[in-house]
Design a protein around this motif. Sequence first.
Motif, PDB file in Angstrom:
ATOM      1  N   CYS A 240       0.843  -1.195   0.000  1.00 37.31           N
ATOM      2  CA  CYS A 240       0.000   0.000   0.000  1.00 37.31           C
ATOM      3  C   CYS A 240       0.883   1.252   0.000  1.00 37.31           C
ATOM      4  O   CYS A 240       1.263   1.750   1.059  1.00 37.31           O
ATOM      5  N   PRO A 241       1.187   1.770  -1.203  1.00 36.71           N
ATOM      6  CA  PRO A 241       2.052   2.946  -1.289  1.00 36.71           C
ATOM      7  C   PRO A 241       1.369   4.223  -0.812  1.00 36.71           C
ATOM      8  O   PRO A 241       2.037   5.212  -0.522  1.00 36.71           O
ATOM      9  N   GLU A 242       0.057   4.196  -0.736  1.00 39.26           N
ATOM     10  CA  GLU A 242      -0.724   5.334  -0.250  1.00 39.26           C
ATOM     11  C   GLU A 242      -1.821   4.795   0.662  1.00 39.26           C
ATOM     12  O   GLU A 242      -2.187   3.620   0.589  1.00 39.26           O
ATOM     13  N   ALA A 243      -2.382   5.656   1.497  1.00 38.68           N
ATOM     14  CA  ALA A 243      -3.436   5.228   2.417  1.00 38.68           C
ATOM     15  C   ALA A 243      -4.699   4.780   1.694  1.00 38.68           C
ATOM     16  O   ALA A 243      -5.468   3.976   2.209  1.00 38.68           O
ATOM     17  N   SER A 244      -4.904   5.272   0.476  1.00 34.50           N
ATOM     18  CA  SER A 244      -6.125   4.950  -0.257  1.00 34.50           C
ATOM     19  C   SER A 244      -5.882   4.095  -1.503  1.00 34.50           C
ATOM     20  O   SER A 244      -6.759   3.953  -2.349  1.00 34.50           O
ATOM     21  N   LYS A 245      -4.685   3.484  -1.590  1.00 34.36           N
ATOM     22  CA  LYS A 245      -4.361   2.653  -2.755  1.00 34.36           C
ATOM     23  C   LYS A 245      -3.482   1.486  -2.338  1.00 34.36           C
ATOM     24  O   LYS A 245      -2.450   1.677  -1.692  1.00 34.36           O
ATOM     25  N   CYS A 246      -3.883   0.286  -2.724  1.00 39.90           N
ATOM     26  CA  CYS A 246      -3.070  -0.894  -2.465  1.00 39.90           C
ATOM     27  C   CYS A 246      -2.923  -1.690  -3.757  1.00 39.90           C
ATOM     28  O   CYS A 246      -3.828  -1.731  -4.589  1.00 39.90           O
ATOM     29  N   ASN A 247      -1.760  -2.314  -3.896  1.00 36.01           N
ATOM     30  CA  ASN A 247      -1.478  -3.186  -5.028  1.00 36.01           C
ATOM     31  C   ASN A 247      -1.332  -4.598  -4.485  1.00 36.01           C
ATOM     32  O   ASN A 247      -0.581  -4.826  -3.531  1.00 36.01           O
ATOM     33  N   ALA A 248      -2.053  -5.527  -5.096  1.00 39.24           N
ATOM     34  CA  ALA A 248      -2.011  -6.918  -4.651  1.00 39.24           C
ATOM     35  C   ALA A 248      -1.500  -7.808  -5.780  1.00 39.24           C
ATOM     36  O   ALA A 248      -1.842  -7.607  -6.947  1.00 39.24           O
ATOM     37  N   LEU A 249      -0.687  -8.770  -5.413  1.00 41.67           N
ATOM     38  CA  LEU A 249      -0.261  -9.809  -6.341  1.00 41.67           C
ATOM     39  C   LEU A 249      -1.078 -11.046  -5.991  1.00 41.67           C
ATOM     40  O   LEU A 249      -1.046 -11.517  -4.847  1.00 41.67           O
ATOM     41  N   VAL A 250      -1.819 -11.558  -6.970  1.00 44.14           N
ATOM     42  CA  VAL A 250      -2.737 -12.670  -6.736  1.00 44.14           C
ATOM     43  C   VAL A 250      -2.365 -13.829  -7.659  1.00 44.14           C
ATOM     44  O   VAL A 250      -2.162 -13.637  -8.862  1.00 44.14           O
TER      45      VAL A 250
END
Length: 89
Positions: free
Chosen positions: A42-52
């Motif tokens: 989560c590089p920002e409080a309102s954005k997360c990147n997930a590897l699935v």
Amino acid sequence: EFSRAYSYTTPSFRAVVSLDAYHNRFGGGVTWLGAEVIRVDCPEASKCNALVRVDFRPVLSRKDDVKLSSHVDETWLLEDRQWWYFQKI
């Protein structure tokens, strides 16, 4: 469960892309077997990147025990205290 997955997409995406159009993006060449979240950043409080990791079986496979896996990058956005899956239109 395409309708359930569709419900996680952003409201702006659903305003433009119908459930049928969403389902058609994936085609019918595989049977989905499962998914597992491998990593979340989560590089920002309102954005997360997930590897699935997604597991699937080709529909035209001659063997029932064939199981393939691939990895998918997903972006999730926090809007109005709700997390939404971001998809490009």
